[in-house]
Design a protein around this motif. Sequence first.
Motif, PDB file in Angstrom:
ATOM      1  N   THR A   8      -9.133  -4.573  -2.646  1.00 41.75           N
ATOM      2  CA  THR A   8      -8.277  -5.068  -1.612  1.00 41.75           C
ATOM      3  C   THR A   8      -7.295  -4.163  -0.902  1.00 41.75           C
ATOM      4  O   THR A   8      -6.470  -4.162  -0.209  1.00 41.75           O
ATOM      5  N   GLY A   9      -7.051  -3.076  -1.947  1.00 39.35           N
ATOM      6  CA  GLY A   9      -6.135  -1.871  -1.636  1.00 39.35           C
ATOM      7  C   GLY A   9      -4.641  -2.210  -1.817  1.00 39.35           C
ATOM      8  O   GLY A   9      -3.775  -1.714  -1.525  1.00 39.35           O
ATOM      9  N   LYS A  10      -4.394  -3.535  -2.562  1.00 34.31           N
ATOM     10  CA  LYS A  10      -2.951  -3.867  -2.720  1.00 34.31           C
ATOM     11  C   LYS A  10      -2.402  -2.662  -3.744  1.00 34.31           C
ATOM     12  O   LYS A  10      -2.850  -2.132  -4.544  1.00 34.31           O
ATOM     13  N   ALA A  11      -1.202  -2.231  -3.176  1.00 32.49           N
ATOM     14  CA  ALA A  11      -0.514  -1.245  -4.053  1.00 32.49           C
ATOM     15  C   ALA A  11       0.880  -1.592  -4.433  1.00 32.49           C
ATOM     16  O   ALA A  11       1.447  -2.860  -4.091  1.00 32.49           O
ATOM     17  N   VAL A  12       1.626  -0.661  -4.941  1.00 34.77           N
ATOM     18  CA  VAL A  12       3.135  -0.708  -5.177  1.00 34.77           C
ATOM     19  C   VAL A  12       3.887  -0.967  -3.934  1.00 34.77           C
ATOM     20  O   VAL A  12       3.739  -0.460  -2.843  1.00 34.77           O
ATOM     21  N   LEU A  13       4.875  -2.092  -3.999  1.00 48.27           N
ATOM     22  CA  LEU A  13       5.813  -2.269  -2.861  1.00 48.27           C
ATOM     23  C   LEU A  13       7.284  -1.794  -3.532  1.00 48.27           C
ATOM     24  O   LEU A  13       7.242  -1.860  -4.668  1.00 48.27           O
ATOM     25  N   THR A  14       8.096  -1.376  -2.863  1.00 40.71           N
ATOM     26  CA  THR A  14       9.391  -1.297  -2.990  1.00 40.71           C
ATOM     27  C   THR A  14      10.426  -2.009  -2.474  1.00 40.71           C
ATOM     28  O   THR A  14      10.164  -2.587  -1.414  1.00 40.71           O
ATOM     29  N   GLY A  15      11.597  -2.416  -3.027  1.00 40.36           N
ATOM     30  CA  GLY A  15      12.585  -3.239  -2.651  1.00 40.36           C
ATOM     31  C   GLY A  15      13.927  -2.946  -3.438  1.00 40.36           C
ATOM     32  O   GLY A  15      14.158  -1.824  -4.027  1.00 40.36           O
ATOM     33  N   ASN A  16      14.620  -3.971  -3.435  1.00 40.18           N
ATOM     34  CA  ASN A  16      15.925  -3.765  -3.920  1.00 40.18           C
ATOM     35  C   ASN A  16      16.247  -5.037  -5.163  1.00 40.18           C
ATOM     36  O   ASN A  16      15.834  -5.967  -4.819  1.00 40.18           O
ATOM     37  N   ASN A  17      17.108  -4.527  -6.103  1.00 41.44           N
ATOM     38  CA  ASN A  17      17.474  -5.356  -6.951  1.00 41.44           C
ATOM     39  C   ASN A  17      18.888  -5.856  -6.374  1.00 41.44           C
ATOM     40  O   ASN A  17      19.715  -4.828  -6.130  1.00 41.44           O
ATOM     41  N   VAL A  18      19.203  -7.002  -6.231  1.00 36.24           N
ATOM     42  CA  VAL A  18      20.483  -7.505  -5.620  1.00 36.24           C
ATOM     43  C   VAL A  18      21.310  -8.117  -6.439  1.00 36.24           C
ATOM     44  O   VAL A  18      20.926  -9.291  -6.993  1.00 36.24           O
ATOM     45  N   SER A  19      22.381  -7.606  -6.899  1.00 36.12           N
ATOM     46  CA  SER A  19      23.323  -8.210  -7.788  1.00 36.12           C
ATOM     47  C   SER A  19      24.026  -9.523  -7.232  1.00 36.12           C
ATOM     48  O   SER A  19      24.097  -9.612  -6.046  1.00 36.12           O
ATOM     49  N   HIS A  20      24.840 -10.222  -7.953  1.00 37.50           N
ATOM     50  CA  HIS A  20      25.732 -11.163  -7.517  1.00 37.50           C
ATOM     51  C   HIS A  20      26.801 -10.785  -6.419  1.00 37.50           C
ATOM     52  O   HIS A  20      27.252 -11.218  -5.626  1.00 37.50           O
ATOM     53  N   ALA A  21      27.274  -9.594  -6.896  1.00 42.87           N
ATOM     54  CA  ALA A  21      28.285  -8.736  -6.265  1.00 42.87           C
ATOM     55  C   ALA A  21      27.617  -7.927  -4.689  1.00 42.87           C
ATOM     56  O   ALA A  21      28.424  -7.367  -4.227  1.00 42.87           O
ATOM     57  N   ASN A  22      26.412  -8.303  -4.684  1.00 41.98           N
ATOM     58  CA  ASN A  22      25.665  -7.680  -3.402  1.00 41.98           C
ATOM     59  C   ASN A  22      25.438  -6.136  -3.763  1.00 41.98           C
ATOM     60  O   ASN A  22      25.377  -5.525  -2.822  1.00 41.98           O
ATOM     61  N   ASN A  23      25.461  -5.728  -4.957  1.00 43.15           N
ATOM     62  CA  ASN A  23      25.057  -4.264  -5.187  1.00 43.15           C
ATOM     63  C   ASN A  23      23.603  -4.231  -5.224  1.00 43.15           C
ATOM     64  O   ASN A  23      22.860  -4.923  -5.562  1.00 43.15           O
ATOM     65  N   LYS A  24      23.207  -2.981  -4.464  1.00 44.63           N
ATOM     66  CA  LYS A  24      21.713  -2.945  -4.227  1.00 44.63           C
ATOM     67  C   LYS A  24      21.167  -1.606  -5.017  1.00 44.63           C
ATOM     68  O   LYS A  24      21.805  -0.872  -4.997  1.00 44.63           O
ATOM     69  N   THR A  25      20.204  -1.779  -5.888  1.00 45.99           N
ATOM     70  CA  THR A  25      19.597  -0.459  -6.524  1.00 45.99           C
ATOM     71  C   THR A  25      17.824  -0.858  -6.373  1.00 45.99           C
ATOM     72  O   THR A  25      17.448  -1.748  -6.341  1.00 45.99           O
ATOM     73  N   LYS A  26      17.372   0.348  -6.318  1.00 47.55           N
ATOM     74  CA  LYS A  26      15.817   0.312  -5.909  1.00 47.55           C
ATOM     75  C   LYS A  26      15.256  -0.142  -7.030  1.00 47.55           C
ATOM     76  O   LYS A  26      15.420   0.156  -8.221  1.00 47.55           O
ATOM     77  N   ARG A  27      14.126  -0.846  -6.771  1.00 52.00           N
ATOM     78  CA  ARG A  27      12.986  -1.167  -7.875  1.00 52.00           C
ATOM     79  C   ARG A  27      11.632  -1.301  -7.245  1.00 52.00           C
ATOM     80  O   ARG A  27      11.605  -1.093  -5.889  1.00 52.00           O
ATOM     81  N   ARG A  28      10.569  -1.283  -7.941  1.00 53.81           N
ATOM     82  CA  ARG A  28       9.399  -1.448  -7.655  1.00 53.81           C
ATOM     83  C   ARG A  28       8.725  -2.950  -8.181  1.00 53.81           C
ATOM     84  O   ARG A  28       8.638  -3.197  -9.040  1.00 53.81           O
ATOM     85  N   PHE A  29       7.696  -3.105  -6.960  1.00 51.97           N
ATOM     86  CA  PHE A  29       7.012  -4.385  -7.304  1.00 51.97           C
ATOM     87  C   PHE A  29       5.559  -3.902  -7.609  1.00 51.97           C
ATOM     88  O   PHE A  29       5.011  -3.292  -6.848  1.00 51.97           O
ATOM     89  N   LEU A  30       5.030  -3.886  -8.937  1.00 46.55           N
ATOM     90  CA  LEU A  30       3.704  -3.634  -9.074  1.00 46.55           C
ATOM     91  C   LEU A  30       2.613  -4.510  -8.996  1.00 46.55           C
ATOM     92  O   LEU A  30       3.144  -5.726  -9.420  1.00 46.55           O
ATOM     93  N   PRO A  31       1.714  -4.355  -8.659  1.00 49.04           N
ATOM     94  CA  PRO A  31       0.445  -5.264  -8.478  1.00 49.04           C
ATOM     95  C   PRO A  31      -0.073  -5.594 -10.081  1.00 49.04           C
ATOM     96  O   PRO A  31      -0.017  -4.749 -10.748  1.00 49.04           O
TER      97      PRO A  31
END
Length: 99
Positions: A8-31
């Motif tokens: 299907t070509g489904k691959a890794v996506l990227t996004g953010n972990n968002v804390s309760h204090a709205n701090n954002k850190t990068k993360r990866r969504f793995l298939p």
Amino acid sequence: MSRVCELTGKAVLTGNNVSHANNKTKRRFLPNLCQVTLISDALNQRYRLRVSAAALRSVEHRGGLDAFLLKASENELSMRARLLRRQIVKKTAEAAVAA
């Protein structure tokens, strides 16, 4: 080895972990990739492929590896799956001519 589904070509996506204090850190969504052996009815062979769990359900829903590959578009398949698709098309065309 890249984390990409061969069917299907489904691959890794990227996004953010968002804390309760709205701090954002990068993360990866793995298939959810699985190493599976699928059988081609037209070629009478087994093939080991690295596919996502969703693609595995789609293969079963469409009626097997051959039916899935014949219906899939070539641009989303891996090079190995494209070669397999071409072999299946050639074999089914030969069988249609012989019948």
